[in-house]
Design a protein around this motif. Sequence first.
Motif, PDB file in Angstrom:
ATOM      1  N   GLN A 217      34.520 -13.633  49.363  1.00 21.54           N
ATOM      2  CA  GLN A 217      33.649 -14.438  48.516  1.00 21.54           C
ATOM      3  C   GLN A 217      33.373 -13.698  47.223  1.00 21.54           C
ATOM      4  OE1 GLN A 217      30.188 -15.245  50.949  1.00 21.54           O
ATOM      5  NE2 GLN A 217      30.915 -17.314  51.290  1.00 21.54           N
ATOM      6  N   CYS A 218      33.296 -14.467  46.140  1.00 22.78           N
ATOM      7  CA  CYS A 218      32.936 -13.911  44.840  1.00 22.78           C
ATOM      8  C   CYS A 218      31.528 -13.328  44.944  1.00 22.78           C
ATOM      9  CB  CYS A 218      32.981 -15.001  43.769  1.00 22.78           C
ATOM     10  SG  CYS A 218      32.449 -14.446  42.132  1.00 22.78           S
ATOM     11  N   SER A 219      31.347 -12.149  44.405  1.00 25.47           N
ATOM     12  CA  SER A 219      30.054 -11.465  44.481  1.00 25.47           C
ATOM     13  C   SER A 219      28.978 -12.151  43.649  1.00 25.47           C
ATOM     14  CB  SER A 219      30.206 -10.022  44.005  1.00 25.47           C
ATOM     15  OG  SER A 219      31.084  -9.322  44.834  1.00 25.47           O
ATOM     16  N   ARG A 220      29.363 -12.985  42.701  1.00 22.35           N
ATOM     17  CA  ARG A 220      28.380 -13.643  41.832  1.00 22.35           C
ATOM     18  C   ARG A 220      28.113 -15.094  42.199  1.00 22.35           C
ATOM     19  NH1 ARG A 220      30.615 -11.290  36.133  1.00 22.35           N
ATOM     20  NH2 ARG A 220      30.066  -9.109  36.513  1.00 22.35           N
ATOM     21  N   CYS A 221      29.171 -15.878  42.441  1.00 18.59           N
ATOM     22  CA  CYS A 221      28.968 -17.319  42.672  1.00 18.59           C
ATOM     23  C   CYS A 221      29.269 -17.760  44.108  1.00 18.59           C
ATOM     24  CB  CYS A 221      29.807 -18.134  41.695  1.00 18.59           C
ATOM     25  SG  CYS A 221      31.588 -18.041  41.994  1.00 18.59           S
ATOM     26  N   LEU A 222      29.738 -16.853  44.948  1.00 22.60           N
ATOM     27  CA  LEU A 222      30.004 -17.096  46.368  1.00 22.60           C
ATOM     28  C   LEU A 222      31.167 -18.043  46.655  1.00 22.60           C
ATOM     29  CD1 LEU A 222      26.318 -17.282  47.641  1.00 22.60           C
ATOM     30  CD2 LEU A 222      27.809 -15.283  47.493  1.00 22.60           C
ATOM     31  N   LYS A 223      32.025 -18.320  45.662  1.00 25.29           N
ATOM     32  CA  LYS A 223      33.226 -19.121  45.910  1.00 25.29           C
ATOM     33  C   LYS A 223      34.238 -18.274  46.675  1.00 25.29           C
ATOM     34  CE  LYS A 223      33.140 -22.081  41.835  1.00 25.29           C
ATOM     35  NZ  LYS A 223      33.768 -22.339  40.549  1.00 25.29           N
ATOM     36  N   ASP A 224      35.098 -18.956  47.436  1.00 23.75           N
ATOM     37  CA  ASP A 224      36.156 -18.252  48.148  1.00 23.75           C
ATOM     38  C   ASP A 224      37.191 -17.720  47.162  1.00 23.75           C
ATOM     39  OD1 ASP A 224      35.034 -18.646  50.612  1.00 23.75           O
ATOM     40  OD2 ASP A 224      36.215 -20.431  51.082  1.00 23.75           O
ATOM     41  N   VAL A 225      37.633 -16.483  47.395  1.00 29.82           N
ATOM     42  CA  VAL A 225      38.596 -15.811  46.524  1.00 29.82           C
ATOM     43  C   VAL A 225      39.669 -15.180  47.407  1.00 29.82           C
ATOM     44  CG1 VAL A 225      38.902 -13.953  44.839  1.00 29.82           C
ATOM     45  CG2 VAL A 225      36.791 -15.268  44.849  1.00 29.82           C
TER      46      VAL A 225
ATOM     47  N   CYS B 164      32.727 -14.605  35.392  1.00 28.06           N
ATOM     48  CA  CYS B 164      31.926 -15.431  36.305  1.00 28.06           C
ATOM     49  C   CYS B 164      30.445 -15.258  35.975  1.00 28.06           C
ATOM     50  CB  CYS B 164      32.194 -15.035  37.755  1.00 28.06           C
ATOM     51  SG  CYS B 164      31.211 -15.980  38.928  1.00 28.06           S
ATOM     52  N   LYS B 165      29.749 -16.390  35.830  1.00 30.33           N
ATOM     53  CA  LYS B 165      28.324 -16.369  35.469  1.00 30.33           C
ATOM     54  C   LYS B 165      27.422 -16.335  36.694  1.00 30.33           C
ATOM     55  CE  LYS B 165      29.156 -18.850  31.202  1.00 30.33           C
ATOM     56  NZ  LYS B 165      28.927 -20.086  30.463  1.00 30.33           N
TER      57      LYS B 165
ATOM     58  N   GLY C 271      19.903 -22.257  42.367  1.00 28.18           N
ATOM     59  CA  GLY C 271      21.143 -22.004  43.093  1.00 28.18           C
ATOM     60  C   GLY C 271      22.362 -22.722  42.560  1.00 28.18           C
ATOM     61  N   LYS C 272      22.276 -23.365  41.379  1.00 32.87           N
ATOM     62  CA  LYS C 272      23.418 -24.080  40.807  1.00 32.87           C
ATOM     63  C   LYS C 272      24.462 -23.077  40.319  1.00 32.87           C
ATOM     64  CE  LYS C 272      24.929 -27.248  37.290  1.00 32.87           C
ATOM     65  NZ  LYS C 272      24.677 -27.889  36.041  1.00 32.87           N
ATOM     66  N   ASP C 273      25.737 -23.444  40.460  1.00 32.51           N
ATOM     67  CA  ASP C 273      26.835 -22.624  39.957  1.00 32.51           C
ATOM     68  C   ASP C 273      26.822 -22.700  38.432  1.00 32.51           C
ATOM     69  OD1 ASP C 273      29.185 -21.309  39.367  1.00 32.51           O
ATOM     70  OD2 ASP C 273      30.454 -22.560  40.646  1.00 32.51           O
ATOM     71  N   LEU C 274      26.530 -21.591  37.779  1.00 36.29           N
ATOM     72  CA  LEU C 274      26.419 -21.576  36.316  1.00 36.29           C
ATOM     73  C   LEU C 274      27.778 -21.648  35.625  1.00 36.29           C
ATOM     74  CD1 LEU C 274      23.562 -18.939  35.954  1.00 36.29           C
ATOM     75  CD2 LEU C 274      23.393 -21.439  35.831  1.00 36.29           C
ATOM     76  N   ASN C 275      28.870 -21.508  36.370  1.00 40.67           N
ATOM     77  CA  ASN C 275      30.202 -21.688  35.788  1.00 40.67           C
ATOM     78  C   ASN C 275      30.464 -23.159  35.466  1.00 40.67           C
ATOM     79  OD1 ASN C 275      31.058 -18.927  35.999  1.00 40.67           O
ATOM     80  ND2 ASN C 275      31.263 -19.262  38.202  1.00 40.67           N
ATOM     81  N   LEU C 276      29.735 -24.057  36.134  1.00 36.75           N
ATOM     82  CA  LEU C 276      29.898 -25.500  35.914  1.00 36.75           C
ATOM     83  C   LEU C 276      29.002 -26.015  34.803  1.00 36.75           C
ATOM     84  CD1 LEU C 276      29.983 -26.597  39.656  1.00 36.75           C
ATOM     85  CD2 LEU C 276      31.921 -26.123  38.141  1.00 36.75           C
ATOM     86  N   GLY C 277      28.072 -25.198  34.341  1.00 36.41           N
ATOM     87  CA  GLY C 277      27.160 -25.598  33.276  1.00 36.41           C
ATOM     88  C   GLY C 277      25.765 -25.058  33.535  1.00 36.41           C
ATOM     89  N   GLU C 278      24.948 -25.115  32.482  1.00 30.74           N
ATOM     90  CA  GLU C 278      23.574 -24.630  32.590  1.00 30.74           C
ATOM     91  C   GLU C 278      22.744 -25.593  33.428  1.00 30.74           C
ATOM     92  OE1 GLU C 278      22.391 -21.663  31.504  1.00 30.74           O
ATOM     93  OE2 GLU C 278      24.457 -21.235  30.945  1.00 30.74           O
TER      94      GLU C 278
END
Length: 173
Positions: A68-76, A133-134, A141-148
Motif C-alpha cells: 500500500q502507498c504510504s500516503r494514500c493507501l492505494k495498492d502498489v 502523491c498528496k 479522509g478524501k484522496d487528495l490526488n483526486l482533488g481538494e
Amino acid sequence: MLVNLTELFASQLGHKEKREIMPEMEVFQSGTESFRILHKTPVNFTFTNLASGKVRVEGEAEVVLLMQCSRCLKDVEQEIKLSFELDVVSPEVPSEYADGEAFMEGYGLNVESLLDNEILMSLPTKVLCRPDCKGICRVCGKDLNLGECGCDTFVPDPRMAAIKDIFNANKEV
C-alpha cells in the motif's frame, strides 16, 4: 523448501554448482503485515565449495509484492530485486565461521527462510504510488490526488499555544 548440500560440503575445493529453484511462497509475512506475492522468478543459486564443510551460497531473484502507498493507501506493485551472498557450514564445522547458519537445518539450506530474510532486508522504507502523491485528508479522509476536499487543515504552531491561552483567558465574554 530444503536444498540438500551434503555432496557440496564433501566436494573438492573450488567446485561450483548452479541450481535454479522456484520458491513456493505466495505471501510474505513481515511482523504484523502480510504482502501477497504477485510475481516471482526462480532463484538462481551458485554454490561454491570454499573448504571442507564450508560452502558459499550466491543467489539472485525478483519478487513483486502487493503493498500500500504510504500516503494514500492505494495498492502498489513493488518490485524487489534480491541479490545475496553468504557462507554456510555443515553441522560438524564450528559455527563461528559462517554467516548463514540461521538458514541451515542439518545439511539442508532452508530456501524460504533465506528468501524471507532477503525480502525483509530489501523492503523500501516508504512505498509511494507516484512521487508526487498528496495522500489523504487528515480531516475527512478524501484522496487528495483526486482533488481538494475543502476541509480546514490549518494546524496552529504549538509554540504559540501559551500566548493563545493568555489571549483566550483575557477575552471578554
